[in-house]
Design a protein around this motif. Structure first.
Motif: not given
Ligand SMILES: *[C@@H]1O[C@H](CO)[C@@H](O)[C@H](O)[C@H]1NC(C)=O
Ligand SMILES: *[C@@H]1O[C@H](CO)[C@@H](O)[C@H](O)[C@H]1NC(C)=O
Ligand SMILES: *[C@@H]1O[C@H](CO)[C@@H](O)[C@H](O)[C@H]1NC(C)=O
Ligand SMILES: *[C@@H]1O[C@H](CO)[C@@H](O)[C@H](O)[C@H]1NC(C)=O
Ligand SMILES: *[C@@H]1O[C@H](CO)[C@@H](O)[C@H](O)[C@H]1NC(C)=O
Ligand SMILES: *[C@@H]1O[C@H](CO)[C@@H](O)[C@H](O)[C@H]1NC(C)=O
Ligand SMILES: *[C@@H]1O[C@H](CO)[C@@H](O)[C@H](O)[C@H]1NC(C)=O
Ligand SMILES: *[C@@H]1O[C@H](CO)[C@@H](O)[C@H](O)[C@H]1NC(C)=O
Ligand SMILES: *[C@@H]1O[C@H](CO)[C@@H](O)[C@H](O)[C@H]1NC(C)=O
Ligand SMILES: *[C@@H]1O[C@H](CO)[C@@H](O)[C@H](O)[C@H]1NC(C)=O
Length: 623
Positions: A41-42, A120
């Motif tokens: 996701t990050t 995250d």
């Protein structure tokens, strides 16, 4: 020497540009992925796009390179502390990929983990064994396709917006279209056994468990509300004879319609459930948190082009089961109130939130099944209820109410006088207020309430507050008087007449043993009051509601007395009663108030076993 150098330079540039434009199969899309790939996701491996509505995406796959196209990846909104792995529609061009961040907001049409957003550093892993797994930052598996060992060869996002795991033979092993959430995209099918479930709200994307659902059955397409059992608020019955039209049914969102099919018949047998405006661009259908079914279309920005139940089933706002929340009453264009007697001192329902009446109502005293003896009914006339499937047909009102009394889960008896239909919901949603001029399609609702003050309670005050002058009221008063007579005959010496009267008129038992013990018969009191012209004294002084309608109460008591005349030739016919209630006629003045005549009691004893036929026979004795 300079000019030829520039010439060669320009010629080379021309060749490069020409080559790149003619050979560029969409250069900026990336619609498939191989096994043993992970995305976070990050991490920086995915380009991040921010939109001015507050949303952010990280695209994993993108299909197409001009106009609205499908992408899949991580989606978040606002603070972006949690992410969904989703398929969404974005705007693209062939030079910059995803564009129009000021208006082309990503439209999420499918989501793997809407109930469990990840944080995250979450990882999506297309494993070497062919499983697609979403792991949260703590390593827990949030979602998986369970496709290990099924010869998965890769992941493909199709032009339709279907996310597919395919095998070596390019056949589908798993696809997102088999796991719909709250949307259908063009071309998508919804089969029997699948359902669309809206999210909790526009900001909370969790599935609304047990509230709304849209489903296909063998009989057609239906929108439901509630569970155990669900109540139908939108039905579309297919026109086909089920015995001939076999095979799994499904609806399909086509360009121009939502149509019902059967897998065993060719498409010429399609039944159009809704016509939908032709798609001039990308479209999708979304089942909204409030139960609307809307069609969205991109046309420079996203618009609602159809609100299907409104546009094709003539729904008004009040026709949605939660327009005014639970137990709310909806009038006009969604004005919400709670069922309320005119006197605030005896409210049985209150708004969940006074400032937001559309959130519905709750019982002041919750119903409990371990105190069913204190259950009584709150009557509402001239309403409509969305559910159209009766639990009992061609029954009378008392059978309907009794069935509700007998089942503690029953929250109300909803009765259609014209048809004799009885519906017994286990959850009571919004009721629709019907203009008395349109009574033909109105029904009565008897809402079960818990009476804490003392048993048994009288429905009198409650009924009074709805339509004064209804025949039901008369029946109830009459019934109650008969009930009191019977009770008196069995009563012990300690029960005073005053108790009985209070019981009858104010729903309260008076246990005060210090009351003067006058051994009148109840109806003797009526008789005495009548003689002294003080009928109103019988009306409980403490009940504001009764006081407010004292003249009606007295009138009703007179009517009831009239109907109880021992000499049945003196009893009024139903049409006369109706005229009296309408104020066109007056109650017969020469009534016999001697109800304690033993012959009268004999009639009652004969019917003691069943009060309902008793009422009917006493009222309509031979004339
Ligand atoms: C994103 O969040 C903002 C603010 O919370 C909200 O106004 C907006 O409607 C949201 N967008 C979507 C697509 O939910
Ligand atoms: C992806 O899954 C495989 C098999 O379960 C595992 O060996 C690998 O470490 C995972 N990759 C990541 C980045 O977690
Ligand atoms: C995978 O299997 C688990 C356990 O059997 C199940 O709960 C889950 O819904 C399955 N996932 C999908 C996407 O079908
Ligand atoms: C991926 O989907 C497209 C259609 O959108 C199809 O043409 C293509 O064959 C698919 N690829 C695989 C490997 O299944
Ligand atoms: C692919 O097709 C071949 C030939 O039809 C078949 O033998 C094989 O089992 C198929 N593989 C899978 C994974 O379905
Ligand atoms: C979203 O709704 C669910 C179900 O009502 C609730 O449990 C959850 O706390 C809500 N999430 C947020 C962020 O409000
Ligand atoms: C839908 O049909 C209309 C009329 O045939 C056509 O113009 C339009 O391009 C179609 N839309 C899509 C998305 O296929
Ligand atoms: C009914 O049961 C509930 C929970 O078991 C209890 O709290 C309540 O007091 C009971 N009510 C009555 C009237 O007994
Ligand atoms: C109430 O009605 C439902 C549905 O008809 C039934 O399943 C349930 O057993 C009934 N409960 C009682 C106590 O009769
Ligand atoms: C109500 O029904 C009666 C008979 O069924 C009919 O004559 C009358 O016109 C109807 N009234 C309205 C307002 O629909």
């Amino acid at each position: 020497m300079r000019a030829p150098w520039i010439f060669y330079y320009c010629f080379a540039l021309f060749l490069i540009l020409n080559y790149s434009t003619t050979t560029a199969q969409p250069p900026f899309d990336y619609p498939t992925a191989k096994l043993s790939t992970t995305w976070t996701t990050t991490g920086s491996s995915l380009e991040s796009f921010n939109f001015i509505d507050g949303s952010r995406i990280r695209a994993i796959l993108l299909r197409g390179s001009f106009g609205p196209t499908f992408a899949c990846g991580f989606y978040c909104n606002g603070t972006c502390i949690s992410y969904l792995f989703s398929v969404f529609i974005v705007q693209t061009n062939s030079v910059n990929g995803i564009v129009r961040q000021a208006i082309g907001f990503p439209q999420v049409v499918w989501s793997a983990n809407r109930d469990l957003p990840v944080s995250d550093d979450a990882i999506l892993n297309l494993t070497s064994t062919g499983d697609l797994v979403l792991q949260d930052a703590d390593g827990s598996t949030v979602w998986t396709t369970n496709t290990t060992g099924k010869s998965v060869a890769g992941l493909n996002l199709t032009e339709d917006g279907n996310l597919v795991l395919f095998d070596v033979n390019r056949s589908v092993v798993w696809q997102s279209f088999d796991h719909p959430t709250d949307c259908l995209v063009l071309g998508q099918r919804l089969f029997v056994g699948q359902q669309l479930i809206p999210s909790v709200s526009s900001t909370n994307w969790t599935a609304q468990k047990g509230l709304f659902s849209l489903q296909v059955t063998d009989n057609g397409l239906f929108a439901y509300v509630g569970s155990n059992p669900a109540q139908t608020y939108y039905p579309s019955y297919s026109i086909y004879d089920n015995s001939a039209y076999t095979g799994t049914r499904y609806v399909r969102f086509l360009n121009g319609s939502l149509s019902l099919f059967s897998v065993s018949y060719d498409t010429s047998y399609a039944y159009t459930v809704f016509n939908i405006p032709q798609a001039s661009s990308a479209q999708y259908i979304k089942f909204m948190p409030d139960g609307h079914l809307k069609v969205f279309e991109w046309n420079i920005r996203w618009f609602v082009v159809a609100d299907l139940f409104n546009d094709y089933a003539s729904f008004g706002e009040c026709d949605y089961p939660l327009a005014c929340g639970r137990i709310g009453i909806c009038s006009g264009n969604q004005q919400c109130t709670c069922p309320a007697p005119r006197s605030p001192s005896i409210d049985y329902f209150r708004a969940v939130n006074d400032r937001q009446p559309n959130l519905g109502c709750s019982e002041v005293t919750p119903l409990t099944c371990n105190a069913t003896q204190y259950h009584t009914f709150f009557t509402l006339e001239n309403i409509r209820y969305f559910n159209i499937i009766a639990d009992m047909e061609k029954v009378d009102i008392d059978t309907c109410k009794q069935a509700c009394v007998n089942n503690c889960s029953c929250k109300a008896a909803i009765f259609d006088n014209n048809r004799g239909d009885c519906f017994l919901p286990f959850e009571l949603f919004t009721m629709i207020n019907v203009d008395p001029n349109e009574r033909n399609n109105s029904v009565s609702a008897f809402i079960k309430i818990q009476n804490v003050r003392s048993p048994p309670s009288s429905p009198l005050g409650v009924i009074l507050t709805s339509t004064i002058g209804s025949v039901l009221f008369l029946l109830a008063v009459t019934g109650f008087i008969i009930y009191i007579i019977r009770k008196r005959r069995r009563a012990t010496q300690t029960q005073t007449v005053e108790e009985s009267i209070r019981e009858m008129l104010c729903g309260r038992k008076n246990f005060d043993q210090s009351q003067p013990e006058e051994s009148w018969h109840l109806l003797g009191v009526l008789q005495k009051c009548w003689e002294q012209g003080i009928l109103l004294d019988m009306v409980d002084k403490y009940s504001e509601d009764m006081q407010a309608h004292s003249s009606e109460v007295v009138e009703m008591m007179k009517v009831a007395s009239w109907c109880l005349q021992y000499d049945y030739t003196k009893r009024p016919s139903m049409s006369i009663v109706v005229k009296v209630l309408e104020g066109v006629m007056k109650v017969e003045s020469s009534l016999d108030y001697n109800f304690t005549d033993p012959r009268q009691q004999n009639i009652i004893v004969e019917h003691e076993k069943d009060m309902t036929p008793l009422l009917a026979s006493v009222l309509s004795g031979p004339r």
